[in-house]
Scaffold this active site. Structure first.
Site, mmCIF file in Angstrom:
data_model
loop_
_atom_site.group_PDB
_atom_site.id
_atom_site.type_symbol
_atom_site.label_atom_id
_atom_site.label_comp_id
_atom_site.label_asym_id
_atom_site.label_seq_id
_atom_site.Cartn_x
_atom_site.Cartn_y
_atom_site.Cartn_z
ATOM 1 N N GLY A 12 -3.007 29.199 39.131
ATOM 2 C CA GLY A 12 -1.910 29.978 38.544
ATOM 3 C C GLY A 12 -0.584 29.490 39.115
ATOM 4 C CD GLN A 45 3.196 40.763 27.120
ATOM 5 O OE1 GLN A 45 3.891 41.766 27.167
ATOM 6 N NE2 GLN A 45 2.075 40.714 26.440
ATOM 7 N N GLY A 47 9.256 38.441 32.205
ATOM 8 C CA GLY A 47 10.181 37.484 32.777
ATOM 9 C C GLY A 47 10.104 37.406 34.284
ATOM 10 C CG ASP A 203 -14.014 35.998 43.652
ATOM 11 O OD1 ASP A 203 -14.191 37.163 43.240
ATOM 12 O OD2 ASP A 203 -14.290 34.997 42.970
ATOM 13 N NE ARG A 265 5.716 47.398 35.531
ATOM 14 C CZ ARG A 265 5.487 46.108 35.520
ATOM 15 N NH1 ARG A 265 4.615 45.573 36.351
ATOM 16 N NH2 ARG A 265 6.109 45.327 34.668
#
Ligand SMILES: Cc1cc2nc3c(=O)[nH]c(=O)nc-3n(C[C@H](O)[C@H](O)[C@H](O)COP(=O)(O)OP(=O)(O)OC[C@H]3O[C@@H](n4cnc5c(N)ncnc54)[C@H](O)[C@@H]3O)c2cc1C
Length: 422
Positions: A12, A45, A47, A203, A265
């Site tokens: 990633g 998505q 930014g 993991d 959030r």
């Protein structure tokens, strides 16, 4: 026997940026469980936050701390904000294309940000950033990539890590290295409802528990307020917070607005859960009616297309949304250079916890955090490996603890007398 200077587990944004910031004289192996693009970084998505002007330092710092319930590590937050402009420059140098207006870059806003300070590329910023990093990494001759290869254990002795045990379709193998970087992402695969790829199952956290590597804040899990509701199993589709930043509103089942859509959030997810309970419903609605239709289609093409495929025209009708697991604020304890409690073992990105997010992450701070601290880890590693002594080691001695015990498992040939960098 196969050995590298550095093994990076995860392809990633964090893993790639760490690899790209290592000197090209170091041999680097990068592995990932699935395909090279199958990671959450590609899914981002909204930014990436940045320090737009020096005046915004205090508000940016305050917003991050407030969202994190002031449990954030102040040094980590300062480091992240101060490094942000350099990181954006690195991304521009790598060819990343951010949205612009006639006057310069365009900045959007998400929940709990007091100012517009988020740079974006439509609603597929993560793909734009990570694909450019991946393209660059593929051109580096010192970096070898191994998709569909899973780390199942680490090789260590006397609290120093010297490689990983991996499995792929041909069996089990031991890969040795002077240092290992965990960039294994989050834990969403452990949840029934999550926005994450299902193979991201924490993991590194499991291996930390097994090998006594220190963890931090493992109960700090972020629930995203708005994912497209579906009764189907599998990854939930995120409806970016920047839609709400641009004016989308939340409605109960009777069509009444019931909450401030730009609350942090965790607070907003709780309010939505309460509303769903009182409506006896598995979802509420999100309406984008207030956003100009052309702007909606221009800024959020990916979200509009996905909704349409699921039978909802976002430009015309409210869509059903529900909260889902989204992000892991806790993780493998790491300092600001990614060093874990085990020597030669580093953790970066969502896997790591240096306290930058506190109890709750501010929107669009995680790509930034992943890049800032992955770069720091690469710099620390470069400095350490320069002075690393190349020592010949009898592997059978090293293997006393690990290899002998597991030897029957390995499919690759391990020559105990081969030279090993330790
Ligand atoms: C839908 C969605 C939208 C988001 N939007 C934003 C946004 O707008 N802005 C923002 O800042 N953040 C956003 N985020 C969060 C952000 O994308 C992630 O936190 C960040 O990209 C994590 O990067 P990473 O490199 O740490 O992990 P990832 O990108 O998830 O990569 C993890 C890698 O580790 C590999 N791996 C895991 N376990 C193993 C193993 N045992 N062996 C081998 N390989 C392994 C995986 O295969 C993968 O390659 C979003 C997240 C999601 C899911």
């Amino acid at each position: 026997m196969t050995s590298y200077d550095v093994i990076i587990v995860g392809t990633g944004a964090a893993g790639l940026f760490c690899a790209l910031n290592l000197p090209e004289c170091l041999s680097v192996a990068m592995l990932c469980k699935e395909g090279l693009c199958d990671n959450d970084s590609f899914l981002a998505q909204g930014g990436i936050s940045t320090l737009r002007t020096p005046d915004d330092y205090e508000p940016f710092y305050e917003d991050t701390m407030k969202a994190g319930h002031f449990e954030n590590d102040p040094d980590a937050v300062s480091e992240m904000i101060n490094a942000s402009t350099r990181i954006i420059k690195d991304l521009l140098d790598a060819g990343v294309d951010f949205e612009k207006t006639d006057k310069g870059f365009s900045y959007t806003r998400e929940g709990a940000h007091s100012h517009n300070r988020i740079m974006y590329h439509g609603d597929s910023t993560g793909k734009e950033i990570t694909s450019k990093l991946l393209e660059t990494a593929k051109t580096r001759r010192n970096i070898q990539m191994f998709p569909y290869m899973s780390m199942i254990d680490i090789i260590h002795k006397a609290n120093a890590c010297n490689g990983v045990v991996v499995s792929d379709k041909s069996g089990f193998h031991a890969l040795f290295s002077k240092a290992v970087v965990w960039a294994t992402g989050g834990v969403g695969g452990l949840f029934r409802n999550s926005t994450n790829f299902e193979h991201l199952t924490g993991d590194a956290v499991v291996l930390s528990l097994i090998h006594n590597i220190k963890l931090r804040d493992v109960s700090y899990i972020q629930i995203h307020p708005t994912t497209l509701y579906t009764p189907k199993e599998g990854r939930k589709f995120l409806i970016s917070e920047s839609l709400r930043g641009e004016g989308a509103i939340l409605l109960d089942l009777r069509g009444n607005r019931f909450v401030n859509e730009l609350l942090p959030r965790d607070v907003l997810s709780l309010k939505i859960a309460e509303q769903m309970k009182s409506d006896n419903s598995e979802y509420i609605y999100l309406s984008a009616e207030k956003i100009d239709k052309n702007e909606l289609l221009r800024h959020f093409p990916y979200i509009c297309k996905h909704c349409e495929e699921q039978g909802f025209d976002l430009t015309k009708v409210p869509i059903p949304v529900a909260p889902a697991q989204h992000y892991f604020m806790g993780g493998v304890l790491a300092d600001l250079q990614g060093q874990t409690s085990m020597r030669n073992l580093y953790a970066v990105g969502e896997t790591a916890c240096n306290g930058v997010h506190g109890k709750n992450r501010l929107a669009s701070n995680s790509l930034l955090e992943a890049l800032v601290f992955a770069k720091n880890a690469a710099h620390r590693l470069s400095a350490k490996l320069e002075n690393f002594e190349k020592t010949e080691v009898d592997l059978s001695v090293y293997g006393g603890d690990f290899l002998k015990k597991h030897r029957h498992l390995f499919t690759s040939q391990i020559n105990p007398n081969e030279a090993l960098f330790l």
